[in-house]
Design an enzyme around this catalytic site. Structure first.
Site, PDB file in Angstrom:
ATOM      1  N   GLU A  31       0.860  -1.192   0.000  1.00  0.00           N
ATOM      2  CA  GLU A  31       0.000   0.000   0.000  1.00  0.00           C
ATOM      3  C   GLU A  31       0.885   1.227   0.000  1.00  0.00           C
ATOM      4  OE1 GLU A  31      -2.833   0.399   3.201  1.00  0.00           O
ATOM      5  OE2 GLU A  31      -3.350  -1.715   2.994  1.00  0.00           O
TER       6      GLU A  31
ATOM      7  N   ASP B 194      -5.256   8.477  10.522  1.00  0.00           N
ATOM      8  CA  ASP B 194      -3.922   8.016  10.893  1.00  0.00           C
ATOM      9  C   ASP B 194      -3.425   8.559  12.225  1.00  0.00           C
ATOM     10  OD1 ASP B 194      -2.984   6.300   8.685  1.00  0.00           O
ATOM     11  OD2 ASP B 194      -3.490   8.058   7.492  1.00  0.00           O
TER      12      ASP B 194
END
Lengths: 257, 137
Positions: A46, A57
Site C-alpha cells: 500500500e 492516521d
C-alpha cells in the site's frame, strides 16, 4: 485478472500487506521501498498518498505525511516515480490516501493514471460507500480499479453486507474505532468483532489493519481474516539508521518467520 | 468563501482553503471558532445561490467591537461574534432595517486575548459616543 484477486486465489492464509508513505523519508525513496518490500516477501503493498489532514492516521503516519509533503510529494510526481515499477514488481499495488487530493487531480484522470501505472486498487477512508456507488463506481470499473472499502467495530451487519456487495478485491477490516498505530495486543471485544465478521461468510476476503505491529498481532489477525496490514510499525523502520533495504528485509522476515 | 474552492474535508463537500494539489492550507483567525479551513456546506450553498453575502473584518476591528459592546451593554461577547459586531460599525442602515446579530458565545473564554489587547491599546484614548454607538469615532 486483477493482481489482488490473483493473490487471494493463490495464497489462502497469512497474507501480509505493508503500508508506507510515498516521498518519505526522502522524496525519491518511493520506488526503492516498493522494490525492497516486494523482494523481502510482502504479498501486497500500500503506497500512501500524503495528505495534510490524514484523519484516520495516528502520530507516526501523520508525521510521515507531513514530511513527505515538505519534501514536495504530490500525485503527479508519485505517478511518474512509479511509471517503471511494473517492470520489476509483480505483487498487487494499492494507493491509500484521502479523497480531496484525488478530487482536485480529477477522479477520472486519477483512475486512468492508476491503470497505466499498474495500480490494482485504491483505499480512500473518507469516501463513503454510498457516494462511491452513486458517483465513482462507474469510473473505477471503467479502468478496472478496485476500491477497497473499510468496515469497523461500529459497522452493523447490514452495513457490512452492503459493503460486501459493492467491494472488489478484499474488505479492509479496521480493528478498532481509532487511528492507525500500535496499541499492544487485541482486546476481547476486538476478538469478538473479528469473530462476528468472520462468521458472516462474506463474499470478499478480509484483511485486518490498524494496530498490527508485530508477529504476534499479525498471526492473531490471520486467525480471523486472510491476513493483516502493517503501517505505522513499518514507517518507523524507515526512519531508522542503516541500509534501508536491509532494515526492510529484516522487518518482513521477523513478521513472516 | 473569498479564497476557497470546492473540496472535501471531514466528510463534507464544501468551500475549502487548499493548494492546487488539494492539500488543506492552515487558516488564521484570532478566534478559535473561526480558525477552520472550511465552512458548513449549507453556508457554501447559500453563498453559491447568492442568498447570503459573506464578508470579513480584521482582528483589531473585532477586538474594538468587543470592547464597545462590553462598555455599552455590559455583555462580553465571544471573539467570533465580535466579528459580526465589527461589521455593523462598517455599514450604513436605513431607519426601518431589521438587524439581527447573533451573540453566540461568551467572552470569558477569550479573556486572555482581551487583556492582551487592552494592554496594547492603553496609550490610545477612546471616546464612546452613546448616541451613535456603532459608529467608529
Amino acid at each position: 485478472m486483477n493482481r489482488i484477486d490473483k493473490l487471494f486465489r493463490e495464497k489462502t492464509t497469512n497474507i501480509l500487506s505493508v503500508y508506507f508513505t510515498a516521498g518519505y523519508p526522502q522524496l525519491d525513496s518511493t520506488a526503492g521501498i516498493v522494490r525492497s518490500l516486494a523482494d523481502a516477501g510482502a504479498d501486497m503493498i500500500e503506497i500512501g498518498m500524503p495528505f495534510s489532514d490524514p484523519m484516520a492516521d495516528g502520530p507516526v503516519i501523520q508525521q510521515s505525511n507531513q514530511k513527505a509533503l515538505q519534501n514536495g510529494m504530490n500525485l503527479k510526481l508519485l505517478f511518474s516515480q512509479l511509471s517503471k515499477i511494473r517492470d520489476e514488481v509483480k505483487v498487487p499495488l494499492i494507493l491509500m490516501g484521502y479523497l480531496n487530493p484525488v478530487m482536485q487531480f480529477g477522479v477520472e484522470n486519477f483512475c486512468m493514471q492508476c491503470m497505466e501505472t499498474g495500480i490494482d486498487g485504491v483505499i480512500l477512508p473518507d469516501l463513503p460507500p454510498q457516494i462511491y456507488t452513486e458517483e465513482y463506481l462507474f469510473v473505477f470499473n471503467k479502468y478496472n480499479l478496485y476500491n477497497i472499502l473499510l468496515i469497523s467495530p461500529q459497522s452493523s451487519a447490514e452495513r457490512i453486507s452492503a459493503i460486501d456487495k459493492i467491494s472488489r478485491g478484499f474488505i479492509y477490516m479496521v480493528s478498532s474505532s481509532s487511528v492507525t498505530g500500535s496499541k499492544g495486543n487485541f482486546s476481547e471485544d476486538q476478538m469478538a468483532y473479528f469473530k462476528r465478521v468472520s462468521e458472516m461468510n462474506l463474499e470478499n476476503p478480509c484483511l485486518i489493519g490498524f494496530g498490527i505491529s508485530n508477529r504476534e498481532t499479525f498471526i492473531n489477525a490471520g486467525k480471523y481474516a486472510r491476513g493483516g496490514i502493517i503501517g505505522s510499525a513499518f514507517v518507523k523502520i524507515l526512519a531508522m539508521n542503516g541500509t534501508e533495504t536491509e532494515n526492510i528485509s529484516q522487518f518482513i522476515k521477523e513478521i513472516k518467520c | 468563501m473569498v479564497t476557497g474552492r470546492p473540496g472535501i474535508i471531514h466528510g463534507s463537500r464544501t468551500m475549502l482553503m487548499q493548494t492546487d494539489d488539494g492539500q488543506i492550507t492552515e487558516p488564521y483567525s484570532i478566534s478559535a471558532g473561526l480558525d477552520y479551513p472550511g465552512i458548513g456546506p449549507i453556508h457554501s450553498y447559500l453563498h453559491k445561490i447568492k442568498r447570503v453575502i459573506f464578508d470579513n473584518v480584521n482582528d483589531e476591528e473585532a477586538l474594538e467591537a468587543a470592547f464597545r459592546l462590553t462598555l455599552l451593554e455590559g455583555i462580553i461577547p465571544a471573539l467570533e461574534s465580535a466579528h459580526a459586531l465589527a461589521w455593523l460599525g462598517k455599514h450604513q442602515f436605513r431607519k426601518d432595517d431589521v438587524v439581527v446579530v447573533t451573540i453566540s458565545g461568551r467572552g470569558d473564554k477569550d479573556m486572555d486575548a482581551y487583556i492582551k489587547y487592552m494592554e496594547t491599546r492603553k496609550c490610545k484614548k477612546r471616546i464612546i459616543d452613546t448616541n451613535t454607538p456603532w459608529r467608529f469615532i
